[in-house]
Design a protein around this motif. Sequence first.
Motif, mmCIF file in Angstrom:
data_model
loop_
_atom_site.group_PDB
_atom_site.id
_atom_site.type_symbol
_atom_site.label_atom_id
_atom_site.label_comp_id
_atom_site.label_asym_id
_atom_site.label_seq_id
_atom_site.Cartn_x
_atom_site.Cartn_y
_atom_site.Cartn_z
ATOM 1 N N GLN A 110 5.620 25.786 58.952
ATOM 2 C CA GLN A 110 6.924 25.474 58.372
ATOM 3 C C GLN A 110 7.922 25.080 59.460
ATOM 4 O O GLN A 110 8.668 24.105 59.320
ATOM 5 C CB GLN A 110 7.437 26.694 57.588
ATOM 6 N N GLY A 111 7.906 25.822 60.571
ATOM 7 C CA GLY A 111 8.805 25.495 61.679
ATOM 8 C C GLY A 111 8.495 24.140 62.294
ATOM 9 O O GLY A 111 9.397 23.383 62.654
ATOM 10 N N ALA A 112 7.203 23.831 62.395
ATOM 11 C CA ALA A 112 6.808 22.547 62.989
ATOM 12 C C ALA A 112 7.240 21.377 62.120
ATOM 13 O O ALA A 112 7.776 20.380 62.621
ATOM 14 C CB ALA A 112 5.296 22.523 63.195
ATOM 15 N N PHE A 113 7.026 21.471 60.810
ATOM 16 C CA PHE A 113 7.367 20.338 59.949
ATOM 17 C C PHE A 113 8.878 20.231 59.717
ATOM 18 O O PHE A 113 9.377 19.135 59.452
ATOM 19 C CB PHE A 113 6.587 20.407 58.637
ATOM 20 N N LEU A 114 9.592 21.343 59.850
ATOM 21 C CA LEU A 114 11.052 21.242 59.851
ATOM 22 C C LEU A 114 11.503 20.453 61.071
ATOM 23 O O LEU A 114 12.337 19.546 60.965
ATOM 24 C CB LEU A 114 11.675 22.640 59.861
ATOM 25 N N ALA A 115 10.937 20.776 62.229
ATOM 26 C CA ALA A 115 11.278 20.046 63.451
ATOM 27 C C ALA A 115 10.876 18.576 63.341
ATOM 28 O O ALA A 115 11.615 17.685 63.766
ATOM 29 C CB ALA A 115 10.593 20.699 64.652
ATOM 30 N N LEU A 116 9.715 18.313 62.761
ATOM 31 C CA LEU A 116 9.245 16.933 62.643
ATOM 32 C C LEU A 116 10.147 16.100 61.743
ATOM 33 O O LEU A 116 10.409 14.927 62.039
ATOM 34 C CB LEU A 116 7.810 16.909 62.122
ATOM 35 N N PRO A 168 15.294 30.521 57.715
ATOM 36 C CA PRO A 168 16.436 29.640 57.478
ATOM 37 C C PRO A 168 16.266 28.315 58.218
ATOM 38 O O PRO A 168 15.622 28.253 59.271
ATOM 39 C CB PRO A 168 17.623 30.432 58.034
ATOM 40 N N GLU A 169 16.829 27.264 57.635
ATOM 41 C CA GLU A 169 16.741 25.951 58.273
ATOM 42 C C GLU A 169 17.597 25.930 59.524
ATOM 43 O O GLU A 169 18.744 26.368 59.526
ATOM 44 C CB GLU A 169 17.188 24.861 57.294
ATOM 45 N N GLU A 170 17.038 25.412 60.597
ATOM 46 C CA GLU A 170 17.735 25.373 61.876
ATOM 47 C C GLU A 170 17.822 23.947 62.396
ATOM 48 O O GLU A 170 17.057 23.074 61.990
ATOM 49 C CB GLU A 170 16.994 26.240 62.908
ATOM 50 N N ASP A 171 18.751 23.745 63.308
ATOM 51 C CA ASP A 171 18.856 22.465 64.005
ATOM 52 C C ASP A 171 17.904 22.512 65.183
ATOM 53 O O ASP A 171 18.200 23.109 66.216
ATOM 54 C CB ASP A 171 20.290 22.239 64.475
#
Length: 216
Positions: A110-116, A168-171
């Motif tokens: 989840q963290g990787a695809f948010l960053a992507l 939570p969504e992060e920048d």
Amino acid sequence: MNWRQGQGHGADLRLPLPARLCLLTLLSPPLSSAAPISPAEPISQAYSLALYMQKNTSTLLQTYLRYQGSPFSDPGFSAPELQLSSLPPATAFFKTWHALDDGERLRLAQGAFLALTQHLQLVGDDQSDLNPGSPILLAQLRAARLRAQGLLGNMATIMTALGLPIPPEEDTLGLVAFGASAFERKCRGYVVTREYGHWTDRAVRDLALLKAKYPA
């Protein structure tokens, strides 16, 4: 009100319709207002999307390299040493990866695809400036970002079904150097499109494990 009751075994009790509905309501088991969601369906959906994405990752990377000019477009170009501190690498020791529990496996993906999704937006903006006359590349970058967002949503649904907290969504981009040179921006885009493919490959493996664990 006209009730007629027969005698003995097999008595015939006839109630008006409203009374019958009330009786059914009283006898029916209560429905849970928070019925658990089965993880099988969102896992299957996410797996299908990841497989579809996997078919397009190589095309995206090759299209990207072709539009950047030399050395990127040179045959056999590869620079695995190039990394971005804001984008986690997909590579991992197999034993460590295989031992991950469901929560950690999904949290990392989840963290990787948010960053992507955020990095693909930046690369799309860079390429709109560097290669404005390349609609095919720009369309592929937009499609990749939308698919990454879709997979991100599927993972959130899986985590909810498993009772796991959604981070939570992060920048993930942090401070961006808007004065970066064209070469630096091309390198950045190369790493992002490359890691998009690597993380998609990993997501397919992650979801295959979950799919086997939670069959439909």
